[in-house]
Design a protein around this motif. Structure first.
Motif, mmCIF file in Angstrom:
data_model
loop_
_atom_site.group_PDB
_atom_site.id
_atom_site.type_symbol
_atom_site.label_atom_id
_atom_site.label_comp_id
_atom_site.label_asym_id
_atom_site.label_seq_id
_atom_site.Cartn_x
_atom_site.Cartn_y
_atom_site.Cartn_z
ATOM 1 N N GLY A 78 66.326 49.895 34.690
ATOM 2 C CA GLY A 78 65.884 50.523 35.920
ATOM 3 C C GLY A 78 66.441 51.892 36.224
ATOM 4 O O GLY A 78 66.184 52.442 37.301
ATOM 5 N N ARG A 79 67.219 52.492 35.325
ATOM 6 C CA ARG A 79 67.739 53.839 35.592
ATOM 7 C C ARG A 79 66.602 54.851 35.529
ATOM 8 O O ARG A 79 65.845 54.889 34.569
ATOM 9 N N VAL A 80 66.503 55.695 36.541
ATOM 10 C CA VAL A 80 65.392 56.638 36.651
ATOM 11 C C VAL A 80 65.614 57.848 35.760
ATOM 12 O O VAL A 80 66.740 58.359 35.646
ATOM 13 N N ASP A 120 71.719 43.930 38.326
ATOM 14 C CA ASP A 120 72.788 43.828 37.316
ATOM 15 C C ASP A 120 73.207 45.205 36.821
ATOM 16 O O ASP A 120 74.394 45.486 36.637
ATOM 17 N N THR A 121 72.223 46.092 36.608
ATOM 18 C CA THR A 121 72.524 47.449 36.149
ATOM 19 C C THR A 121 73.339 48.210 37.191
ATOM 20 O O THR A 121 74.328 48.884 36.859
ATOM 21 N N ILE A 122 72.926 48.111 38.460
ATOM 22 C CA ILE A 122 73.636 48.818 39.531
ATOM 23 C C ILE A 122 75.084 48.337 39.620
ATOM 24 O O ILE A 122 76.023 49.144 39.702
ATOM 25 N N SER A 150 76.843 46.867 37.281
ATOM 26 C CA SER A 150 77.564 47.245 36.060
ATOM 27 C C SER A 150 77.996 48.709 36.108
ATOM 28 O O SER A 150 79.085 49.065 35.652
ATOM 29 N N ASP A 151 77.144 49.571 36.664
ATOM 30 C CA ASP A 151 77.508 50.985 36.791
ATOM 31 C C ASP A 151 78.616 51.176 37.825
ATOM 32 O O ASP A 151 79.455 52.066 37.707
ATOM 33 N N TRP A 152 78.583 50.352 38.869
ATOM 34 C CA TRP A 152 79.582 50.459 39.932
ATOM 35 C C TRP A 152 80.912 49.838 39.512
ATOM 36 O O TRP A 152 81.993 50.355 39.834
ATOM 37 N N LEU A 153 80.830 48.735 38.758
ATOM 38 C CA LEU A 153 82.030 48.024 38.310
ATOM 39 C C LEU A 153 82.007 47.908 36.793
ATOM 40 O O LEU A 153 81.769 46.827 36.246
ATOM 41 N N PRO A 154 82.184 48.994 36.082
ATOM 42 C CA PRO A 154 82.101 48.951 34.611
ATOM 43 C C PRO A 154 83.124 47.999 34.020
ATOM 44 O O PRO A 154 84.254 47.910 34.469
ATOM 45 N N GLY A 155 82.672 47.253 33.017
ATOM 46 C CA GLY A 155 83.557 46.312 32.358
ATOM 47 C C GLY A 155 83.595 44.939 32.982
ATOM 48 O O GLY A 155 84.200 44.014 32.436
ATOM 49 N N SER A 156 82.962 44.766 34.130
ATOM 50 C CA SER A 156 82.963 43.478 34.820
ATOM 51 C C SER A 156 81.728 42.673 34.426
ATOM 52 O O SER A 156 80.668 43.217 34.108
ATOM 53 N N ASP A 157 81.859 41.360 34.432
ATOM 54 C CA ASP A 157 80.744 40.476 34.162
ATOM 55 C C ASP A 157 80.036 40.217 35.491
ATOM 56 O O ASP A 157 80.457 39.379 36.283
ATOM 57 N N VAL A 158 78.955 40.955 35.733
ATOM 58 C CA VAL A 158 78.322 40.901 37.057
ATOM 59 C C VAL A 158 76.889 40.418 36.987
ATOM 60 O O VAL A 158 76.142 40.595 37.946
#
Length: 416
Positions: A268-270, A310-312, A314-322
């Motif tokens: 979903g990244r524009v 999930d993408t948002i 992951s970008d906000w909390l890199p490295g976390s299993d979200v």
């Protein structure tokens, strides 16, 4: 946004204000424009289904009500869920609808309706119909109308070959027919497959009926598309309602004219369509029809939304299993740029450190002018609608925009 709107009270919020005040932006704007048929021009005899839906849901754009008091036959072009929903609204007795949240002005128009038959035309067959089993079942169970039986030849020809589980259920329902046998009710409806409109003519101004010309079609053995057989037929109809899907606003931000929707990467990244190579926009996302175009059912759109969330995260909390929910690969990548051609550049548009309490100036000015509704105000309107509905045995009695503004003003005065 900066796009013109037919709703006079809408605050125009430019992207520059959003980018200044927020760190992440998600476009979930869908596809808002109805797709029109090239052979059917808008006229008093032909309207888009979106206008009908906006009328009976009391959308703030406030389209005029259809002239149901002099309408006996309605022709719906397209056989998706929207078509079946419009047919159901036109055929359901107002005394049944009044138990739900249908607005009183809409019920008043429906109570004067002279509609006796609704034809639902589709250019292909039952297996290719876009409606769901749920929508079909609701239509065949209407209390005061009956379905015209589908010719057995259409059902037999359709049944040849493999079918999905949903297609099998639809065929079963079509063979069974409506709850009320045909011929026992005043109101009727029909699913007319393998028909495509070629023109709409009115004999003279003010005529109650127009002539809808339909080409008979069949499925091409090569690609399964509808092709004309050479035969045509003419139907006398009071109103044609075109329900052929939707498309995105070409002036929408980051609209890609080649894709006809916002261009995105996987997840979903524009991507900025203005750059020849394409540049990813940091913390700018799109989901649903805004990112894929008007296709797929609600379940697919929901899965796409989960993937973008999930993408948002992951970008906000890199490295976390979200991961919020398991998402099939085909859903995540639908309508996106293939990995081999994904751009490498990244452009920053949003403010990395905005004031968390700040609001765009347009919203602040709108609050001062009393044209922006806050969540607490919406809650008061919601509670009042439920209260009014309970007094008459309905789910809620919905307010129009101006009525809600008057109520909020009175509620404000009562607290002073």
């Amino acid at each position: 946004m900066s796009i013109a709107t037919p709703i006079p009270h809408t605050v125009q919020l430019p992207l520059s204000s959003i980018f200044t005040n927020y760190t992440h932006v998600l476009f979930a704007t869908g596809c808002t424009l109805p797709t029109l048929h090239p052979s059917l021009s808008s006229s008093p005899y032909c309207v888009p289904a979106l206008s009908m839906v906006h009328w009976y849901t009391q959308h703030p754009s406030a389209p005029p009500p259809p002239p149901l008091e002099r309408t006996t036959h309605v022709s719906l072009i397209g056989n998706g869920n929207v078509s079946l929903d419009v047919a159901r609204m036109l055929l359901t007795p107002p005394e049944v609808l009044e138990k739900y949240d249908v607005p009183r002005p809409v019920l008043d128009v429906l109570s004067r309706s002279k509609v006796q038959h609704v034809s639902i035309f589709g250019r292909r067959g039952p297996l290719e119909a876009a409606f769901t089993t749920k929508e079909l079942r609701e239509l065949i169970n209407l209390p005061d109308s009956a379905m015209v039986p589908i010719p057995q030849s259409v059902l037999d020809e359709t049944a040849v070959g493999d079918t999905t589980r949903q297609q099998g259920r639809i065929l079963q329902l079509l063979r069974k027919g409506s709850k009320n046998p045909f011929g026992t009710t005043k109101k009727t409806w029909s699913l007319d497959f393998f028909r495509s409109p070629t023109g709409l003519e009115v004999s003279h101004p003010g005529s109650e009926l127009a002539k809808l010309t339909l080409a008979h079609t069949t499925l091409s053995a090569d690609h399964g598309r509808a092709v004309p057989t050479g035969e045509t037929s003419v139907v006398d109809t009071s109103l044609v309602v075109a329900s052929l899907g939707f498309h995105a606003e070409p002036q929408a931000p980051f609209y890609d004219p080649v894709l006809t929707h916002i261009r995105t990467l996987s997840g979903g990244r524009v991507v900025d369509p203005g750059d020849r190579g394409g540049t990813s926009l940091k913390n700018v996302y799109a989901s649903g029809w805004a990112a894929t175009g008007a296709k797929g059912v609600l379940a697919a759109t929901m899965m796409d939304a989960y993937a973008v969330v999930d993408t948002i995260l992951s970008d906000w909390l890199p490295g976390s299993d979200v991961q919020t929910t398991p998402v099939p690969t085909e859903v995540v990548t639908a309508g996106t740029i293939p990995p081999a051609s994904q751009p490498q550049g990244v452009r920053v548009l949003l403010n990395p450190a905005p004031n968390p309490e700040g609001l765009p100036v347009e919203v602040t000015e709108g609050l001062e002018q009393d044209i922006v509704t806050e969540y607490k105000d919406w809650k008061r309107v919601d509670q009042e609608e439920v209260k009014r509905g309970a007094e008459t045995g309905k789910e809620r009695e919905r307010m129009g925009w101006e009525e809600a503004r008057v109520f909020l003003g009175r509620a404000e005065n009562q607290r002073v």
